[in-house]
Design an enzyme around this catalytic site. Structure first.
Site, PDB file in Angstrom:
ATOM      1  N   ASP A  85      15.118   1.194  10.468  1.00  0.00           N
ATOM      2  CA  ASP A  85      13.791   0.522  10.403  1.00  0.00           C
ATOM      3  C   ASP A  85      13.135   1.144  11.563  1.00  0.00           C
ATOM      4  O   ASP A  85      13.385   1.942  12.268  1.00  0.00           O
ATOM      5  CB  ASP A  85      14.649  -0.937  12.077  1.00  0.00           C
ATOM      6  CG  ASP A  85      13.260  -2.001  12.431  1.00  0.00           C
ATOM      7  OD1 ASP A  85      12.496  -1.061  12.703  1.00  0.00           O
ATOM      8  OD2 ASP A  85      13.837  -2.763  12.188  1.00  0.00           O
ATOM      9  N   LYS A  95      -2.740  -0.081  16.411  1.00  0.00           N
ATOM     10  CA  LYS A  95      -3.216   0.695  15.164  1.00  0.00           C
ATOM     11  C   LYS A  95      -4.910   1.469  16.106  1.00  0.00           C
ATOM     12  O   LYS A  95      -4.588   2.829  15.501  1.00  0.00           O
ATOM     13  CB  LYS A  95      -4.500  -0.209  14.220  1.00  0.00           C
ATOM     14  CG  LYS A  95      -3.610  -1.071  12.789  1.00  0.00           C
ATOM     15  CD  LYS A  95      -2.415   0.055  12.553  1.00  0.00           C
ATOM     16  CE  LYS A  95      -2.141  -1.071  11.179  1.00  0.00           C
ATOM     17  NZ  LYS A  95      -1.199   0.056  10.268  1.00  0.00           N
ATOM     18  N   SER A 135      -3.224   3.261   9.731  1.00  0.00           N
ATOM     19  CA  SER A 135      -4.318   2.554  10.666  1.00  0.00           C
ATOM     20  C   SER A 135      -5.138   1.497   9.900  1.00  0.00           C
ATOM     21  O   SER A 135      -3.995   1.071   9.258  1.00  0.00           O
ATOM     22  CB  SER A 135      -5.488   4.154  11.398  1.00  0.00           C
ATOM     23  OG  SER A 135      -6.121   2.517  12.834  1.00  0.00           O
ATOM     24  N   ILE A 145       0.759  -1.345   0.026  1.00  0.00           N
ATOM     25  CA  ILE A 145       0.208   0.216  -0.149  1.00  0.00           C
ATOM     26  C   ILE A 145       0.645   1.160  -0.038  1.00  0.00           C
ATOM     27  O   ILE A 145       0.613   1.839  -0.701  1.00  0.00           O
ATOM     28  CB  ILE A 145      -1.471   0.096   0.954  1.00  0.00           C
ATOM     29  CG1 ILE A 145      -1.942  -1.317   1.395  1.00  0.00           C
ATOM     30  CG2 ILE A 145      -2.079   1.089   1.352  1.00  0.00           C
ATOM     31  CD1 ILE A 145      -2.462  -1.468   2.453  1.00  0.00           C
ATOM     32  N   ILE A 166      -6.898  -4.880   0.051  1.00  0.00           N
ATOM     33  CA  ILE A 166      -6.432  -4.883  -0.898  1.00  0.00           C
ATOM     34  C   ILE A 166      -5.217  -5.103  -1.452  1.00  0.00           C
ATOM     35  O   ILE A 166      -4.790  -6.426  -0.949  1.00  0.00           O
ATOM     36  CB  ILE A 166      -5.153  -3.220  -0.119  1.00  0.00           C
ATOM     37  CG1 ILE A 166      -5.927  -2.455   0.212  1.00  0.00           C
ATOM     38  CG2 ILE A 166      -4.418  -2.808  -1.459  1.00  0.00           C
ATOM     39  CD1 ILE A 166      -6.766  -0.734  -0.708  1.00  0.00           C
TER      40      ILE A 166
END
Ligand code: COA
Length: 273
Positions: free
Chosen positions: A65, A160, A142, A20, A189
């Protein structure tokens, strides 16, 4: 969207090498923005950068990271120095695996909270000075697990939900400086590591049945909303949680709807189409 909507703007995207977040990066590139992507895997970042340059963007990559605040701070500073002061930070890096709460190790729970929630904080905080200068915005990624309980996702839901709260607090704290703070909530997705982990092929139909629009979304459909939220089109939008999930959230965990459908099938409820 106009190809020059975000011309000369610079955006920094954590986890931008794939999934995404890469879809979001593509959409920013297509509207003229300079794009910085950071992630843990150099080869993945290089491939993504090549693709983004092919779309005409100036691209900066940083191996970092998000759990390491110093690495994130350096990446954000170097990106701003190379591309120009950042006007948007997308905190998208995330980790996920399925595990029952009772069998999850403390480290497993902490790992997801540290990547998703603490990592998002690191990115937003590192960019603060640049966002203040540009009167820019933070966009957090989120997930539906934040407010709708899923099986085997206690760690992800907790992380989240923390992101949603962090977003609202930054909207209040940084709003007076002209910095906006929003959350985007992608649904299922196509072709993402997240859905590979959550939905084996056998489970895909059940997911699709729970989505009002009856299909998975694309990373670019999330990216389009990210561009809108980062752009002057959303100049009065802050503290918002924008759901891009084809209507999945309306069906909650899906279990209630399945129970209702079974009741209808058993003749226990009024006829529906
Ligand atoms: N079930 C239970 N625990 C698990 C697990 C699983 N499937 N996968 C990892 N863990 C636990 C590990 O056991 C470890 O804890 P332990 O040492 O007490 O056993 C802890 O999580 C950390 O795992 P590790 O693999 O060392 O961490 P990492 O930093 O290398 O990887 C993850 C982070 C676990 C989130 C990994 O899945 C990852 O890198 N994901 C990135 C991609 C991703 O998840 N994308 C989807 C985003 S929605």
């Amino acid at each position: 969207m106009a190809p020059d909507l975000l011309k000369e703007a610079s955006v920094f995207i954590t986890g931008g090498g794939s999934g995404i977040n890469l879809g979001i990066a593509r959409c920013f590139a297509q509207v003229g923005a300079n794009v910085a992507i950071c992630g843990r895997t150099p080869e993945r970042l290089d491939l993504a950068a090549q693709e983004l340059r092919g779309l005409g963007a100036r691209v900066f990559t940083a191996v970092a990271d998000v759990r390491d605040p110093d690495a994130v701070a350096a990446a954000v500073a170097n990106a701003g120095a190379d591309l120009g002061p950042l006007s948007t930070v997308v905190a998208g890096a995330a980790g996920n695996f399925m595990s029952s709460a009772e069998s999850m190790s403390s480290k497993g729970f902490r790992t997801v909270v540290e990547i998703d929630l603490v990592g998002s904080f690191h990115a937003a905080q590192a960019a603060f000075d640049q966002l203040k200068q540009t009167r820019g915005s933070v966009l957090f990624v989120s997930a539906g697990q934040a407010d709708s309980a899923y099986l085997y996702q206690a760690h992800v839901g907790a992380a989240k939900a923390g992101i949603d709260s962090l977003m609202r607090h930054l909207a209040i704290e940084w709003g007076p400086l002209g910095i906006r703070s929003n959350v985007i909530v992608p649904g299922p997705i196509e072709d993402t590591e997240g859905m590979k982990r959550l939905a084996a092929q056998a489970g895909r139909q059940a997911w699709t049945d729970s989505i009002a629009l009856g299909r998975y979304g694309t990373a670019e459909e999330v990216g389009a909303m990210a561009v809108v939220l980062a752009s002057p089109l959303a100049s009065f939008v802050t503290g918002a949680r924008i759901v891009v999930d084809g209507g999945l959230a309306l069906s909650g965990s899906g279990l209630v709807n399945r129970a209702m459908a079974q009741s209808v099938a058993a003749g226990q409820a009024p006829q529906v189409r």
